[in-house]
Write a protein that holds these residues in place. Structure first.
Motif, PDB file in Angstrom:
ATOM      1  N   ALA A 163      11.425  -6.862  -5.568  1.00 40.30           N
ATOM      2  CA  ALA A 163      10.698  -5.809  -4.848  1.00 40.30           C
ATOM      3  C   ALA A 163       9.662  -5.165  -5.751  1.00 40.30           C
ATOM      4  O   ALA A 163       9.897  -4.961  -6.949  1.00 40.30           O
ATOM      5  CB  ALA A 163      11.672  -4.759  -4.339  1.00 40.30           C
ATOM      6  N   ILE A 164       8.513  -4.854  -5.170  1.00 45.86           N
ATOM      7  CA  ILE A 164       7.460  -4.149  -5.903  1.00 45.86           C
ATOM      8  C   ILE A 164       7.116  -2.885  -5.117  1.00 45.86           C
ATOM      9  O   ILE A 164       6.942  -2.933  -3.889  1.00 45.86           O
ATOM     10  CB  ILE A 164       6.210  -5.043  -6.077  1.00 45.86           C
ATOM     11  N   THR A 165       7.046  -1.782  -5.836  1.00 44.15           N
ATOM     12  CA  THR A 165       6.720  -0.499  -5.210  1.00 44.15           C
ATOM     13  C   THR A 165       5.454   0.051  -5.854  1.00 44.15           C
ATOM     14  O   THR A 165       5.336   0.054  -7.082  1.00 44.15           O
ATOM     15  CB  THR A 165       7.879   0.502  -5.411  1.00 44.15           C
ATOM     16  N   THR A 166       4.538   0.488  -5.027  1.00 40.08           N
ATOM     17  CA  THR A 166       3.287   1.032  -5.561  1.00 40.08           C
ATOM     18  C   THR A 166       3.133   2.489  -5.138  1.00 40.08           C
ATOM     19  O   THR A 166       3.569   2.885  -4.051  1.00 40.08           O
ATOM     20  CB  THR A 166       2.075   0.232  -5.053  1.00 40.08           C
ATOM     21  N   GLY A 167       2.487   3.288  -5.964  1.00 41.60           N
ATOM     22  CA  GLY A 167       2.255   4.694  -5.643  1.00 41.60           C
ATOM     23  C   GLY A 167       0.874   4.912  -5.066  1.00 41.60           C
ATOM     24  O   GLY A 167       0.487   6.041  -4.762  1.00 41.60           O
ATOM     25  N   VAL A 222       3.039   0.816 -11.047  1.00 42.99           N
ATOM     26  CA  VAL A 222       3.646  -0.183 -10.156  1.00 42.99           C
ATOM     27  C   VAL A 222       5.052  -0.484 -10.683  1.00 42.99           C
ATOM     28  O   VAL A 222       5.221  -0.734 -11.881  1.00 42.99           O
ATOM     29  CB  VAL A 222       2.814  -1.486 -10.118  1.00 42.99           C
ATOM     30  N   MET A 223       6.023  -0.424  -9.761  1.00 39.50           N
ATOM     31  CA  MET A 223       7.426  -0.606 -10.153  1.00 39.50           C
ATOM     32  C   MET A 223       7.910  -1.993  -9.725  1.00 39.50           C
ATOM     33  O   MET A 223       7.461  -2.521  -8.712  1.00 39.50           O
ATOM     34  CB  MET A 223       8.262   0.472  -9.457  1.00 39.50           C
ATOM     35  N   ASP A 280       0.860  -1.189   0.000  1.00 38.39           N
ATOM     36  CA  ASP A 280       0.000   0.000   0.000  1.00 38.39           C
ATOM     37  C   ASP A 280       0.890   1.230   0.000  1.00 38.39           C
ATOM     38  O   ASP A 280       1.426   1.629   1.040  1.00 38.39           O
ATOM     39  CB  ASP A 280      -0.889  -0.053   1.245  1.00 38.39           C
ATOM     40  N   THR A 281       1.098   1.818  -1.160  1.00 38.09           N
ATOM     41  CA  THR A 281       1.849   3.069  -1.310  1.00 38.09           C
ATOM     42  C   THR A 281       3.250   2.975  -0.703  1.00 38.09           C
ATOM     43  O   THR A 281       3.737   3.911  -0.063  1.00 38.09           O
ATOM     44  CB  THR A 281       1.082   4.248  -0.659  1.00 38.09           C
TER      45      THR A 281
END
Lengths: 110, 170
Positions: free
Chosen positions: B148-152, B138-139, B93-94
């Motif tokens: 790793a996954i990064t979400t905005g 989504v990165m 989550d973000t």
């Protein structure tokens, strides 16, 4: 397929290079004019390889005729009518048992 | 390779009846050909390729699994390419979330396939970009040991899967 007397067949190029003759013993089953029979005299199988374009093929025929040169002349004549595309198809599809009869018969036996 | 058959001039067309001697010659030719191609790295024995072995090989190449599989392909350095699918779990989550790859002797990661899916059936590939809302992107990135996954934005409703393609050091 059955032996059809005097009917010329096409197959992939045979091992041999020249014009060959094989005698077929009596009591061999064959078909002549749509009727089956058993030979009561020697039959002959003539075969010769030809080339059209870059494709080799073989014509062969079984007959009671024993005039080797006369049969060869007739095979040569039919060979000139074979198109390369058809010979290629035959070369691809030929197996030990698979060949095609042409709609050509030795002269005088049609 | 030119073949010198023991009986090169066999005269045979369909429906010919071969004599016993001619059949022996035919067998001799076949044996000769067989002997010209002994078993080696490029020649295989009769019946060596069975349906079961083919099925097994193809399954190994094509199936996805959470355990390591050889793809049957090699990287430009000649090393075998393996693949493994990581069950990433829920997306963050973000923020960023990392999951261990658990790959021993990892050499080089050469590619990945990833996607996430919502319970409603909505899914999209990862990395994901949104030209209208950058935060919706989504990165995806890798470290030596983790993905790793990064979400905005809040993506915790989605579950992710990452398939990683890699070589090994040994």
């Amino acid at each position: 397929m059955e032996i059809i007397l005097d009917r010329i067949a096409i197959w992939k190029a045979d091992f041999h290079k020249g014009y060959t003759v094989r005698t077929i013993p009596t009591h061999t089953r064959y078909q002549e004019k749509g009727v089956f029979a058993y030979s009561d005299k020697l039959m002959y199988r003539y075969a010769k390889n030809y080339k059209v374009g870059k494709t080799e093929f073989c014509l062969f025929v079984r007959t009671f005729r024993d005039d080797k040169n006369g049969v060869e002349t007739e095979l040569d004549k039919v060979a000139k009518t074979i198109k390369e595309d058809y010979a290629k198809k035959i070369a691809m599809l030929s197996t030990v048992e698979n060949f095609e009869y042409l709609n050509e018969f030795l002269k005088g036996d049609k | 390779m030119a073949l010198a058959l023991p009986y090169p001039d066999m005269d045979f067309v369909p429906l010919d009846i071969l004599t016993a001697a001619e059949q022996d010659q035919l067998v001799a030719n076949i044996e000769y050909i067989a002997n010209q191609f002994p078993l080696s790295a490029t020649n295989i024995a009769n019946s060596a390729v069975t349906k079961d072995k083919l099925d097994s090989a193809l399954t190994n190449i094509s199936d996805y699994s959470t355990t390591e599989k050889s793809t049957g392909f090699t990287w430009i350095d000649g090393k075998t390419i393996y693949k493994k699918t990581i069950e990433f779990g829920v997306l963050p989550d973000t923020t960023s979330k990392a999951v261990n790859l658990n790959i021993t002797n990892l050499g080089r990661i050469i590619g990945s396939e990833a996607f996430c899916v919502y319970p409603t059936g909505v899914n999209f590939p990862i990395p994901f970009t949104n030209v209208n809302d950058f935060d919706a992107s989504v990165m995806l990135n890798f470290t030596a040991t983790q993905v790793a996954i990064t979400t905005g934005t809040d993506r915790s409703g989605a579950t992710g899967y990452v398939t990683v393609f890699y070589t090994k050091t040994s």
